[in-house]
Scaffold this motif. Structure first.
Motif, PDB file in Angstrom:
ATOM      1  N   GLY A  80       0.818  -1.204   0.000  1.00 31.71           N
ATOM      2  CA  GLY A  80       0.000   0.000   0.000  1.00 31.71           C
ATOM      3  C   GLY A  80       0.846   1.245   0.000  1.00 31.71           C
ATOM      4  N   GLU A  81       1.960   1.228   0.771  1.00 24.74           N
ATOM      5  CA  GLU A  81       2.853   2.378   0.815  1.00 24.74           C
ATOM      6  C   GLU A  81       3.511   2.587  -0.541  1.00 24.74           C
ATOM      7  N   MET A  82       3.843   1.473  -1.239  1.00 23.14           N
ATOM      8  CA  MET A  82       4.490   1.604  -2.541  1.00 23.14           C
ATOM      9  C   MET A  82       3.540   2.193  -3.571  1.00 23.14           C
ATOM     10  N   SER A  83       2.230   1.785  -3.463  1.00 25.60           N
ATOM     11  CA  SER A  83       1.290   2.277  -4.460  1.00 25.60           C
ATOM     12  C   SER A  83       1.080   3.772  -4.351  1.00 25.60           C
ATOM     13  N   SER A  84       1.339   4.334  -3.157  1.00 32.73           N
ATOM     14  CA  SER A  84       1.148   5.770  -2.990  1.00 32.73           C
ATOM     15  C   SER A  84       2.413   6.557  -3.289  1.00 32.73           C
ATOM     16  N   SER A  85       3.459   5.863  -3.686  1.00 34.41           N
ATOM     17  CA  SER A  85       4.708   6.549  -3.984  1.00 34.41           C
ATOM     18  C   SER A  85       4.690   7.111  -5.385  1.00 34.41           C
ATOM     19  N   SER A  86       5.816   7.680  -5.761  1.00 34.68           N
ATOM     20  CA  SER A  86       5.901   8.296  -7.087  1.00 34.68           C
ATOM     21  C   SER A  86       5.909   7.267  -8.187  1.00 34.68           C
ATOM     22  N   GLU A  87       6.104   5.944  -7.817  1.00 31.59           N
ATOM     23  CA  GLU A  87       6.129   4.912  -8.832  1.00 31.59           C
ATOM     24  C   GLU A  87       4.729   4.493  -9.253  1.00 31.59           C
ATOM     25  N   GLU A  88       3.707   5.008  -8.577  1.00 28.85           N
ATOM     26  CA  GLU A  88       2.337   4.620  -8.874  1.00 28.85           C
ATOM     27  C   GLU A  88       1.957   4.883 -10.317  1.00 28.85           C
ATOM     28  N   SER A  89       2.405   5.965 -10.864  1.00 32.12           N
ATOM     29  CA  SER A  89       2.022   6.335 -12.222  1.00 32.12           C
ATOM     30  C   SER A  89       2.586   5.387 -13.263  1.00 32.12           C
ATOM     31  N   SER A  90       3.692   4.708 -12.922  1.00 31.90           N
ATOM     32  CA  SER A  90       4.307   3.811 -13.894  1.00 31.90           C
ATOM     33  C   SER A  90       3.805   2.384 -13.757  1.00 31.90           C
ATOM     34  N   ALA A  91       2.963   2.090 -12.749  1.00 31.15           N
ATOM     35  CA  ALA A  91       2.457   0.738 -12.550  1.00 31.15           C
ATOM     36  C   ALA A  91       1.473   0.382 -13.662  1.00 31.15           C
ATOM     37  N   PRO A  92       1.520  -0.881 -14.175  1.00 33.63           N
ATOM     38  CA  PRO A  92       0.609  -1.279 -15.256  1.00 33.63           C
ATOM     39  C   PRO A  92      -0.831  -1.328 -14.776  1.00 33.63           C
ATOM     40  N   ALA A  93      -1.751  -0.989 -15.643  1.00 31.97           N
ATOM     41  CA  ALA A  93      -3.168  -0.998 -15.291  1.00 31.97           C
ATOM     42  C   ALA A  93      -3.643  -2.439 -15.137  1.00 31.97           C
ATOM     43  N   VAL A  94      -4.501  -2.683 -14.144  1.00 37.69           N
ATOM     44  CA  VAL A  94      -5.040  -4.015 -13.914  1.00 37.69           C
ATOM     45  C   VAL A  94      -6.274  -4.197 -14.790  1.00 37.69           C
ATOM     46  N   ILE A  95      -6.241  -5.205 -15.681  1.00 39.16           N
ATOM     47  CA  ILE A  95      -7.355  -5.466 -16.587  1.00 39.16           C
ATOM     48  C   ILE A  95      -8.225  -6.546 -15.977  1.00 39.16           C
ATOM     49  N   PRO A  96      -9.502  -6.266 -15.709  1.00 40.00           N
ATOM     50  CA  PRO A  96     -10.356  -7.267 -15.085  1.00 40.00           C
ATOM     51  C   PRO A  96     -10.584  -8.467 -15.996  1.00 40.00           C
ATOM     52  N   THR A  97     -10.613  -9.660 -15.405  1.00 37.86           N
ATOM     53  CA  THR A  97     -10.852 -10.874 -16.175  1.00 37.86           C
ATOM     54  C   THR A  97     -12.331 -10.941 -16.541  1.00 37.86           C
ATOM     55  N   PRO A  98     -12.650 -11.115 -17.827  1.00 43.15           N
ATOM     56  CA  PRO A  98     -14.058 -11.173 -18.209  1.00 43.15           C
ATOM     57  C   PRO A  98     -14.747 -12.400 -17.617  1.00 43.15           C
ATOM     58  N   VAL A  99     -16.018 -12.265 -17.348  1.00 39.75           N
ATOM     59  CA  VAL A  99     -16.782 -13.361 -16.766  1.00 39.75           C
ATOM     60  C   VAL A  99     -17.131 -14.362 -17.857  1.00 39.75           C
ATOM     61  N   MET A 100     -16.948 -15.649 -17.547  1.00 36.30           N
ATOM     62  CA  MET A 100     -17.301 -16.682 -18.510  1.00 36.30           C
ATOM     63  C   MET A 100     -18.817 -16.821 -18.560  1.00 36.30           C
ATOM     64  N   THR A 101     -19.430 -16.427 -19.671  1.00 44.27           N
ATOM     65  CA  THR A 101     -20.863 -16.531 -19.839  1.00 44.27           C
ATOM     66  C   THR A 101     -21.165 -17.583 -20.900  1.00 44.27           C
ATOM     67  N   LYS A 102     -22.391 -18.000 -20.955  1.00 46.68           N
ATOM     68  CA  LYS A 102     -22.763 -19.045 -21.904  1.00 46.68           C
ATOM     69  C   LYS A 102     -23.022 -18.487 -23.304  1.00 46.68           C
ATOM     70  N   SER A 103     -23.565 -17.299 -23.395  1.00 46.53           N
ATOM     71  CA  SER A 103     -23.836 -16.729 -24.712  1.00 46.53           C
ATOM     72  C   SER A 103     -22.539 -16.314 -25.391  1.00 46.53           C
ATOM     73  N   ALA A 104     -22.556 -16.251 -26.721  1.00 43.77           N
ATOM     74  CA  ALA A 104     -21.316 -15.977 -27.453  1.00 43.77           C
ATOM     75  C   ALA A 104     -21.613 -15.282 -28.776  1.00 43.77           C
ATOM     76  N   TYR A 105     -20.587 -14.638 -29.298  1.00 36.08           N
ATOM     77  CA  TYR A 105     -20.664 -13.970 -30.601  1.00 36.08           C
ATOM     78  C   TYR A 105     -19.848 -14.794 -31.590  1.00 36.08           C
ATOM     79  N   TYR A 106     -20.477 -15.215 -32.684  1.00 31.97           N
ATOM     80  CA  TYR A 106     -19.820 -16.060 -33.681  1.00 31.97           C
ATOM     81  C   TYR A 106     -19.274 -15.213 -34.828  1.00 31.97           C
ATOM     82  N   LEU A 107     -17.984 -15.376 -35.109  1.00 33.89           N
ATOM     83  CA  LEU A 107     -17.391 -14.720 -36.273  1.00 33.89           C
ATOM     84  C   LEU A 107     -17.656 -15.560 -37.515  1.00 33.89           C
ATOM     85  N   SER A 108     -17.468 -14.970 -38.682  1.00 38.46           N
ATOM     86  CA  SER A 108     -17.637 -15.719 -39.925  1.00 38.46           C
ATOM     87  C   SER A 108     -16.495 -16.712 -40.096  1.00 38.46           C
TER      88      SER A 108
END
Length: 389
Positions: A80-108
């Motif tokens: 927590g202390e590190m996240s509030s430091s000056s290095e916070e701006s350079s930390a990679p963004a956390v991408i949320p994992t998509p929820v596995m759903t049953k419906s889907a989009y079919y490509l050609s």
């Protein structure tokens, strides 16, 4: 009569509340105050300093009731202390994992053939609201629409399975691959798992020049071939694999009685068992990379009493359906007047065919928004998840 004695009251001219102290008394008071202050300072310093030094320099207190911070909490505090430091701006963004759903989009089916077509269709998929994208990687002819590493298999596509899966994930979707399992006129001879006459020659489903070969589910080499495909796709990063067209051809009577009489083609239970063996091999391969296997069947064939030669022959043996992931394709009535009632009738036949097994329904075809609304209403009322695109 006695005379009252008069008492004389002397009045002082000095106000007791404003009486001034003499100079001698003032000097004495100042001296006493100064001496007292000095004494207190000396006493406080003499007692206070050792106490302060004791508390400052003492070691940890040994006590069974003392509390020691959990190391995991210390790690959280540190992070927590590190996240509030000056290095916070350079930390990679956390991408949320998509929820596995049953419906889907079919490509050609053309989507996987090039990076340009894949990304173009992925861009269109972003407005669909689906979190899963399905790309066909082996078509009904048996063509591999990606660059496969399976020996003796020919690739029609130029992208590897891993590249395709990565592009789908990069676009924010869960990657799913659809394959035609054994409806295949391309690979049967190459992998020596096609239908053969008793003498070993190749059987085709029509006249010479027009007839096609098929992969036979009665051949163990076919099981190994299908497993190698799902294994490659799951290890490439696909989270869901859809096994489609797990079926046998429509045989002529002479094929059943003479040409292929050495195979149990007249036994529906044996045919269904052979098809389920293909599904089991596909699932085994899918598990190597942690992918889920789905079975896709056409709803029109599924509700038929005579399912022979359709991709719904699996339903002749209903017990395995209870633990399978099933996708049923449904094409609604085009007329808004009977779309709802037709869907209700289909659902009744579907429940009977599946013998209580659960499924999801993919609504396919061209239809109006009214038709789609009525059809979805029918499936919602039946407690069946249905999706379209």
């Amino acid at each position: 009569m006695n005379k009252k004695t008069k008492i004389k009251i002397k009045r002082s001219k000095v106000n007791l509340y404003n009486k001034r102290k003499s100079k001698t008394r003032q000097i004495v008071a100042i001296v006493i105050t100064a001496v007292a202050a000095c004494g207190l300072c000396i006493l406080g310093y003499g007692i206070g300093k050792p106490l302060m030094d004791f508390f400052r320099n003492r070691g940890p207190v040994s006590s069974e009731s003392s509390w020691t911070p959990d190391s995991s909490l210390e790690a959280e505090s540190s992070s927590g202390e590190m996240s509030s430091s000056s290095e916070e701006s350079s930390a990679p963004a956390v991408i949320p994992t998509p929820v596995m759903t049953k419906s889907a989009y079919y490509l050609s089916e053309e989507a996987a053939l090039s990076s340009a077509s894949l990304n173009s269709e992925l861009a269109a998929a972003k407005s669909s609201g689906h979190s899963v994208v399905v790309v066909t990687l082996k078509d009904s002819d048996g063509s591999f629409l990606y660059k496969t590493s399976i020996e003796k298999a020919e690739s029609k596509g130029t992208l590897s399975a891993a590249q395709i899966a990565a592009e789908i994930e990069k676009a924010g979707f869960i990657p799913a691959a659809k394959i035609s399992t054994i409806k295949d006129k391309t690979n049967g001879i190459a992998f020596d798992c096609n239908y053969k006459f008793a003498d070993g020659s190749t059987w085709i489903d029509g006249y010479p020049g027009t007839g096609k070969t098929w992969i036979s589910p009665f051949d163990n080499k076919a099981l190994g071939f299908v497993k190698s495909i799902t294994e490659e796709l799951s290890q490439a990063g696909f989270k869901r694999i859809i096994a489609a067209e797990t079926m046998v051809p429509v045989f002529f009577k002479v094929d059943i009685t003479t040409n292929l009489a050495h195979l149990p083609l007249s036994d529906r239970t044996a045919r269904a068992e052979a098809l389920w063996n293909v599904i089991a091999a596909a699932e085994e391969g899918a598990k190597t990379g942690g992918a889920e296997l789905y079975i896709e069947m056409d709803g029109a064939g599924l509700i038929l009493e005579k399912k022979d030669g359709t991709d719904a022959e699996l339903a002749f043996t209903t017990a395995p359906l209870k633990t399978a992931n099933i996708i049923v394709d449904y094409s609604p009535a085009s007329s808004a007047d009977n779309a709802y009632s037709a869907a209700k009738s289909f659902i009744e036949s579907l429940n009977e065919a599946l013998d209580g097994a659960e499924c999801i329904v993919r609504i396919r075809g061209s239809f109006s928004a009214t038709v789609l609304s009525d059809v979805k209403k029918a499936f919602d009322e039946a407690g069946i998840e249905a999706f379209s695109q």
